[in-house]
Design a protein around this motif. Sequence first.
Motif, PDB file in Angstrom:
ATOM      1  N   GLU A  85      18.678 -11.315 -30.906  1.00  0.00           N
ATOM      2  CA  GLU A  85      19.582 -12.439 -31.146  1.00  0.00           C
ATOM      3  C   GLU A  85      20.836 -11.988 -31.900  1.00  0.00           C
ATOM      4  O   GLU A  85      21.956 -12.417 -31.584  1.00  0.00           O
ATOM      5  CB  GLU A  85      18.842 -13.517 -31.944  1.00  0.00           C
ATOM      6  N   ARG A 129      17.866 -19.044 -34.463  1.00  0.00           N
ATOM      7  CA  ARG A 129      16.497 -19.520 -34.242  1.00  0.00           C
ATOM      8  C   ARG A 129      15.463 -18.455 -34.607  1.00  0.00           C
ATOM      9  O   ARG A 129      14.386 -18.774 -35.105  1.00  0.00           O
ATOM     10  CB  ARG A 129      16.328 -19.947 -32.782  1.00  0.00           C
ATOM     11  N   GLY A 130      15.819 -17.195 -34.344  1.00  0.00           N
ATOM     12  CA  GLY A 130      14.884 -16.118 -34.669  1.00  0.00           C
ATOM     13  C   GLY A 130      14.614 -16.032 -36.157  1.00  0.00           C
ATOM     14  O   GLY A 130      13.472 -15.830 -36.581  1.00  0.00           O
ATOM     15  N   TYR A 131      15.664 -16.201 -36.966  1.00  0.00           N
ATOM     16  CA  TYR A 131      15.481 -16.150 -38.415  1.00  0.00           C
ATOM     17  C   TYR A 131      14.735 -17.387 -38.916  1.00  0.00           C
ATOM     18  O   TYR A 131      13.895 -17.292 -39.814  1.00  0.00           O
ATOM     19  CB  TYR A 131      16.832 -16.036 -39.115  1.00  0.00           C
ATOM     20  N   SER A 190      12.688 -10.128 -31.599  1.00  0.00           N
ATOM     21  CA  SER A 190      13.455 -11.248 -31.032  1.00  0.00           C
ATOM     22  C   SER A 190      14.683 -11.545 -31.888  1.00  0.00           C
ATOM     23  O   SER A 190      15.769 -11.823 -31.364  1.00  0.00           O
ATOM     24  CB  SER A 190      12.568 -12.496 -30.924  1.00  0.00           C
ATOM     25  N   PHE A 191      14.501 -11.477 -33.198  1.00  0.00           N
ATOM     26  CA  PHE A 191      15.616 -11.724 -34.114  1.00  0.00           C
ATOM     27  C   PHE A 191      16.692 -10.659 -33.942  1.00  0.00           C
ATOM     28  O   PHE A 191      17.890 -10.962 -33.910  1.00  0.00           O
ATOM     29  CB  PHE A 191      15.097 -11.754 -35.550  1.00  0.00           C
ATOM     30  N   GLU A 205      12.484 -18.971 -37.319  1.00  0.00           N
ATOM     31  CA  GLU A 205      11.077 -18.751 -36.992  1.00  0.00           C
ATOM     32  C   GLU A 205      10.419 -17.821 -38.009  1.00  0.00           C
ATOM     33  O   GLU A 205       9.274 -18.040 -38.421  1.00  0.00           O
ATOM     34  CB  GLU A 205      10.963 -18.161 -35.580  1.00  0.00           C
ATOM     35  N   GLN A 220       8.445 -11.151 -33.586  1.00  0.00           N
ATOM     36  CA  GLN A 220       9.479 -12.039 -34.119  1.00  0.00           C
ATOM     37  C   GLN A 220      10.695 -11.252 -34.605  1.00  0.00           C
ATOM     38  O   GLN A 220      11.834 -11.670 -34.390  1.00  0.00           O
ATOM     39  CB  GLN A 220       8.899 -12.887 -35.252  1.00  0.00           C
TER      40      GLN A 220
END
Length: 243
Positions: A58, A116-118, A54-55, A120, A51
């Motif tokens: 982003e 969205r990454g944050y 991914s963040f 999540e 995660q």
Amino acid sequence: MIFRRIKAHVEKENWFAVGIDFAIVVVGVFIGLQVANWNEVRSENERVASQLASFRAELILARDYFVAAQAYLDDRIEGVATLRHRLEQDDDFPEEEFNPLVASAVRGDSFNMAFRGYEELTTTGAISKITDARLRDLLHQWDAQLTFINNTDVVIADIRANLVTPAVLYGTNFANALQTDGRYSDFTVANRFEFDIEDIRANRTLDGALAYQQVQTKLQLNTINDFIATTEALIVALGEKDT
């Protein structure tokens, strides 16, 4: 098989052997639970790491958007500042120079930035799993700045809708001004009222509305500048965590 051995030892009243068998069972269960816990922790750590990666990706992709936001706010501040400066002067301020500036003053785009990454990271509770104190502090600072930017968006939109736009509509020849915007020139009819720059200069409501918008926009730009610096530090910190 172990339980058959225990049963056989009980029938023979070999309590020492029974004790050893029970100890083997307990140790086996303990080791099994530990292995399960270790696997669960490893799986959780891998999920959090994924995660965070991914963040970070982003944030890297959002860099161009941040630069565009800076340029947009710089342009908005400069446009309103130029309009107010020209209105403060006693020199000639022809309508063809006034119109583009006043049309720009009511123009506005909202950032409403979301990641969205944050989201999540927060909804899954992954942030609470981060043990790196510096990284957690950066995330907290980044989140606070993002919240402030989005809240200021609401304030600026309210200023534009309830102060600047009414002042421009009632205090200027806005139909003429709007024709300088290529998006609307084909269907906007110029108004029939004479352009009176001295009347516009005397409009205290218009000047106050423009000044208020100018200050709030500058405040948002300062926060975005800080936000970009924090984002860059966060990208570096997340990259170091991956290595």
